[in-house]
Design a protein around this motif. Sequence first.
Motif, PDB file in Angstrom:
ATOM      1  N   UNK A 222      12.277  25.446 -35.742  1.00 51.17           N
ATOM      2  CA  UNK A 222      12.571  24.849 -34.716  1.00 51.17           C
ATOM      3  C   UNK A 222      14.289  24.640 -34.659  1.00 51.17           C
ATOM      4  N   UNK A 223      14.848  24.600 -35.752  1.00 54.89           N
ATOM      5  CA  UNK A 223      16.225  24.276 -35.844  1.00 54.89           C
ATOM      6  C   UNK A 223      17.211  25.622 -35.615  1.00 54.89           C
ATOM      7  N   UNK A 224      16.489  26.850 -36.270  1.00 52.31           N
ATOM      8  CA  UNK A 224      16.846  28.082 -36.064  1.00 52.31           C
ATOM      9  C   UNK A 224      16.742  28.601 -34.407  1.00 52.31           C
ATOM     10  N   UNK A 225      15.741  28.262 -34.053  1.00 50.55           N
ATOM     11  CA  UNK A 225      15.350  28.599 -32.621  1.00 50.55           C
ATOM     12  C   UNK A 225      16.544  27.684 -31.850  1.00 50.55           C
ATOM     13  N   UNK A 226      17.057  26.589 -31.839  1.00 50.72           N
ATOM     14  CA  UNK A 226      17.859  25.900 -31.315  1.00 50.72           C
ATOM     15  C   UNK A 226      19.245  26.556 -31.401  1.00 50.72           C
ATOM     16  N   UNK A 227      19.590  27.221 -32.505  1.00 42.97           N
ATOM     17  CA  UNK A 227      20.740  28.192 -32.705  1.00 42.97           C
ATOM     18  C   UNK A 227      20.927  29.403 -31.959  1.00 42.97           C
ATOM     19  N   UNK A 228      19.653  29.976 -31.754  1.00 43.14           N
ATOM     20  CA  UNK A 228      19.820  31.439 -31.196  1.00 43.14           C
ATOM     21  C   UNK A 228      19.269  31.343 -29.566  1.00 43.14           C
TER      22      UNK A 228
ATOM     23  N   UNK B 112      28.523  27.577 -36.380  1.00 42.05           N
ATOM     24  CA  UNK B 112      27.707  26.561 -35.922  1.00 42.05           C
ATOM     25  C   UNK B 112      26.742  26.495 -36.870  1.00 42.05           C
ATOM     26  N   UNK B 113      26.327  27.454 -37.719  1.00 39.96           N
ATOM     27  CA  UNK B 113      25.597  27.268 -38.869  1.00 39.96           C
ATOM     28  C   UNK B 113      25.965  26.720 -39.927  1.00 39.96           C
ATOM     29  N   UNK B 114      27.440  27.033 -40.320  1.00 35.40           N
ATOM     30  CA  UNK B 114      28.096  26.293 -41.565  1.00 35.40           C
ATOM     31  C   UNK B 114      28.192  24.722 -41.094  1.00 35.40           C
ATOM     32  N   UNK B 115      28.613  24.475 -39.767  1.00 33.91           N
ATOM     33  CA  UNK B 115      28.872  23.176 -39.363  1.00 33.91           C
ATOM     34  C   UNK B 115      27.566  22.475 -39.445  1.00 33.91           C
ATOM     35  N   UNK B 116      26.482  22.942 -38.910  1.00 31.81           N
ATOM     36  CA  UNK B 116      25.429  22.036 -38.752  1.00 31.81           C
ATOM     37  C   UNK B 116      24.168  22.330 -40.044  1.00 31.81           C
ATOM     38  N   UNK B 117      24.041  23.265 -40.717  1.00 31.39           N
ATOM     39  CA  UNK B 117      23.252  23.570 -41.671  1.00 31.39           C
ATOM     40  C   UNK B 117      23.649  22.963 -43.026  1.00 31.39           C
ATOM     41  N   UNK B 118      23.080  21.953 -43.630  1.00 29.50           N
ATOM     42  CA  UNK B 118      23.506  21.318 -44.645  1.00 29.50           C
ATOM     43  C   UNK B 118      22.212  21.703 -45.829  1.00 29.50           C
TER      44      UNK B 118
END
Length: 89
Positions: A55-61, A78-84
């Motif tokens: 669901x998180x990946x979906x929210x990005x794409x 966006x991924x580097x900022x939000x994906x920990x």
Amino acid sequence: MYDQDTIYIIGDAKAPQSNPITKKFNQYFLGLVVDKTNGKIVDVECSATIELTVRFVQSIFIGRHISDPTLTDEIQPDVFKRWAGFCFV
């Protein structure tokens, strides 16, 4: 389920050996359903160990346009900022 004007694009990548995705799937897969009339990404699925990741990946794409030349330039920060995400060994 999907309009006749959509196409399916899939890609794969090798995740680190210690990653749970690698242990479960051997590789990381990302599938995109794209409206070929305008390049809009309408759905996304990925190999993940938990549904929240999908669901998180979906929210990005979803909602972005695959034909946008700045797509990777926008998604990468966006991924580097939000994906920990990380893995303890």
